[in-house]
Design a protein around this motif. Structure first.
Motif, PDB file in Angstrom:
ATOM      1  N   GLY A 254      26.956  25.762  12.408  1.00  0.00           N
ATOM      2  CA  GLY A 254      27.355  24.865  13.493  1.00  0.00           C
ATOM      3  C   GLY A 254      28.757  24.304  13.388  1.00  0.00           C
ATOM      4  N   GLU A 255      29.637  24.982  12.650  1.00  0.00           N
ATOM      5  CA  GLU A 255      31.019  24.525  12.505  1.00  0.00           C
ATOM      6  C   GLU A 255      31.930  25.408  13.370  1.00  0.00           C
ATOM      7  OE1 GLU A 255      33.769  21.874  11.223  1.00  0.00           O
ATOM      8  OE2 GLU A 255      31.780  21.896  10.302  1.00  0.00           O
ATOM      9  N   ILE A 256      32.836  24.772  14.127  1.00  0.00           N
ATOM     10  CA  ILE A 256      33.786  25.519  14.939  1.00  0.00           C
ATOM     11  C   ILE A 256      34.949  25.961  14.060  1.00  0.00           C
ATOM     12  CG2 ILE A 256      35.316  25.480  16.941  1.00  0.00           C
ATOM     13  CD1 ILE A 256      33.582  23.313  18.143  1.00  0.00           C
ATOM     14  N   VAL A 257      35.229  27.266  14.076  1.00  0.00           N
ATOM     15  CA  VAL A 257      36.314  27.809  13.264  1.00  0.00           C
ATOM     16  C   VAL A 257      37.292  28.567  14.153  1.00  0.00           C
ATOM     17  CG1 VAL A 257      34.977  27.985  11.143  1.00  0.00           C
ATOM     18  CG2 VAL A 257      34.962  29.888  12.763  1.00  0.00           C
ATOM     19  N   VAL A 258      38.534  28.659  13.682  1.00  0.00           N
ATOM     20  CA  VAL A 258      39.575  29.398  14.401  1.00  0.00           C
ATOM     21  C   VAL A 258      39.598  30.808  13.832  1.00  0.00           C
ATOM     22  CG1 VAL A 258      42.011  29.469  15.004  1.00  0.00           C
ATOM     23  CG2 VAL A 258      40.871  27.269  14.715  1.00  0.00           C
ATOM     24  N   ALA A 259      38.917  31.726  14.509  1.00  0.00           N
ATOM     25  CA  ALA A 259      38.796  33.098  14.017  1.00  0.00           C
ATOM     26  C   ALA A 259      38.282  33.987  15.141  1.00  0.00           C
ATOM     27  CB  ALA A 259      37.854  33.158  12.819  1.00  0.00           C
ATOM     28  N   ASN A 260      38.531  35.267  15.003  1.00  0.00           N
ATOM     29  CA  ASN A 260      38.003  36.260  15.930  1.00  0.00           C
ATOM     30  C   ASN A 260      36.572  36.605  15.514  1.00  0.00           C
ATOM     31  OD1 ASN A 260      37.416  38.392  17.584  1.00  0.00           O
ATOM     32  ND2 ASN A 260      39.238  39.577  17.087  1.00  0.00           N
ATOM     33  N   PRO A 261      35.567  36.154  16.271  1.00  0.00           N
ATOM     34  CA  PRO A 261      34.176  36.362  15.854  1.00  0.00           C
ATOM     35  C   PRO A 261      33.799  37.823  15.704  1.00  0.00           C
ATOM     36  CG  PRO A 261      34.320  34.727  17.608  1.00  0.00           C
ATOM     37  CD  PRO A 261      35.662  35.382  17.514  1.00  0.00           C
ATOM     38  N   LYS A 262      34.390  38.706  16.501  1.00  0.00           N
ATOM     39  CA  LYS A 262      34.048  40.121  16.428  1.00  0.00           C
ATOM     40  C   LYS A 262      34.557  40.749  15.143  1.00  0.00           C
ATOM     41  CE  LYS A 262      34.018  40.708  21.447  1.00  0.00           C
ATOM     42  NZ  LYS A 262      34.628  41.413  22.604  1.00  0.00           N
TER      43      LYS A 262
END
Length: 332
Positions: free
Chosen positions: A122-130
Motif C-alpha cells: 500500500g505504498e505509492i512509489v515512483v516507478a514503472n509498474p510494468k
C-alpha cells in the motif's frame, strides 16, 4: 425424359433462391426501418439526458486558475518549455530516478512526467509498474533493487533505489524545484491508490501545488477530484476503437471524440489531455481548447517531429530524450 426432369429441378431451385433473396431483402428493410424509428430516437433521447445530467454532476475544472496558469503557461525561455520529459527523460538517464530528475532540472527543463504505482503493502512509489512488477512486491523488496541496473548507462550513476512519493517530495524540496512542473501518471486506478494519493497530497500542499495528476481512467480522476478538489488532473487518452472498420468511420470516431471532449472532460474537470501524435491535428487541438483543456501529444522523439510540433502545431509534447531537442542540435 431425365433431361426435362433436371431442367425442371434447376428452375425450381432458382425460383426458391429468388424467393429467399426477396424475403431476406424485406427482412433487412424491416430491421432497418425498426432501427430508424425506434433505436435512433431512443439513442438521441438517452444522449440528451446524459448531456443534461452531466451539467449537474460535473466538477470545477480548476479551483485556482492562477496556479494552473503558473504550471502550464509559456515562460520566456520557450525552448525548454516545449518538451515534457517522459519518466524524467528515460533514454538519457535511468527512468524515474532522482539522478534523471536532477539532470532535467540542471539542463533547465521544468516539465517532468513520472510514473506512480502502488506496492502490495500500500505504498505509492515512483516507478514503472510494468518493468519492476510493483503491484506484486512490498516496498522492502523493491528497495533492495538498484534501478540503475535497468539502464544501459546506469554504470555512470551512483546506485539508487525506488523512491516513495514522500521521498520524492523531500528530494524536490532539497533541490528547490519550485519552478518545475511534475506530471504524475497513475498506473493503478484502484480505490486504495486514490485514497493513499489523496491523503498524501492533502498533507503535502507544496507537492500538490506543482503536480498534475494524470490517469487513463476518467472515473479515477472524478473520484480523486471529489476527494481533493484542489488537485489539478489530466487525462491520458487512448483509442479504444480497436477494430479497423470502426477507426475508418468518420462518424463513429467523431462521436467517440465528442463524448470525451464535450461530456467526459467537463464532468471530471480535467485541465490537460495527452493525445497520440498519430491521431492529432490542428482541428483536434482547437476542439480540446474550446472546452478549456490543453492538449499535449505523445511520444515525440525525433528532431524533425519536434520542430513540427513546435513551429507548426505550437503544442507541448512528451519525449523520452532531451538530447534531440532542435535548439541543442543547432548549437552543436
Amino acid at each position: 425424359m431425365s433431361y426435362w426432369r433436371w431442367l425442371w429441378l434447376a428452375l425450381k431451385m432458382i425460383y426458391q433462391l429468388l424467393c429467399c433473396s426477396v424475403s431476406l431483402i424485406f427482412f433487412c428493410f424491416n430491421v432497418f426501418w425498426l432501427f430508424c424509428n425506434l433505436a435512433i430516437p431512443w439513442c438521441t433521447l438517452t444522449l440528451v439526458v446524459v448531456c443534461v445530467a452531466s451539467k449537474f454532476v460535473k466538477l470545477q475544472r480548476s479551483p485556482n486558475e492562477k496556479r494552473l496558469l503558473s504550471l502550464l503557461s509559456t515562460p520566456e525561455d520557450r525552448p525548454s518549455y516545449w518538451p515534457i520529459a517522459n519518466r524524467a527523460a528515460g533514454y538519457d538517464a535511468p527512468e524515474n530516478s532522482k539522478a534523471a530528475i536532477k539532470k532535467c532540472l540542471a539542463r533547465g527543463y521544468r516539465n517532468v512526467l513520472l510514473d506512480a504505482g502502488l506496492t502490495s503493502c500500500g505504498e505509492i512509489v515512483v516507478a514503472n509498474p510494468k518493468r519492476l512488477n510493483v503491484p506484486q512486491q512490498p516496498l522492502t523488496e523493491l528497495q533492495k533493487l538498484n534501478i540503475m541496473d535497468q539502464h544501459p548507462m546506469g554504470s555512470q550513476y551512483e546506485a539508487e533505489t525506488v523512491a516513495t512519493l514522500r521521498q520524492l517530495s523531500d528530494f524536490l524540496d532539497a533541490e528547490d524545484a519550485t519552478q518545475a512542473t511534475f506530471f504524475l501518471r497513475l498506473h493503478d486506478n484502484s480505490p486504495r491508490m486514490l485514497d493513499q494519493l489523496q491523503k498524501f497530497m492533502a498533507d503535502n500542499e507544496t507537492f500538490t501545488q506543482r503536480t498534475v495528476v494524470i490517469s487513463r481512467s476518467p472515473l479515477a480522476i472524478y473520484q480523486l477530484r471529489k476527494l481533493q478538489p484542489e488537485i489539478i488532473c489530466g487525462l491520458w487518452h487512448e483509442t479504444y476503437l480497436s477494430l479497423s472498420i470502426l477507426k475508418s468511420s468518420t462518424l463513429i470516431t467523431s462521436v467517440y471524440g465528442a463524448i470525451f471532449r464535450n461530456i467526459i472532460a467537463p464532468v471530471i474537470g480535467i485541465s490537460v489531455v495527452f493525445l497520440n501524435k498519430e491521431e492529432f491535428n490542428l482541428h483536434i487541438a482547437d476542439l480540446w481548447r474550446n472546452v478549456g483543456v490543453r492538449p499535449i501529444v505523445y511520444m515525440v522523439n525525433s528532431p524533425n517531429e519536434k520542430r513540427y510540433f513546435q513551429k507548426t502545431m505550437k503544442i507541448q509534447y512528451l519525449t523520452d530524450s532531451l538530447r534531440s531537442e532542435p535548439h541543442l542540435l543547432v548549437k552543436a
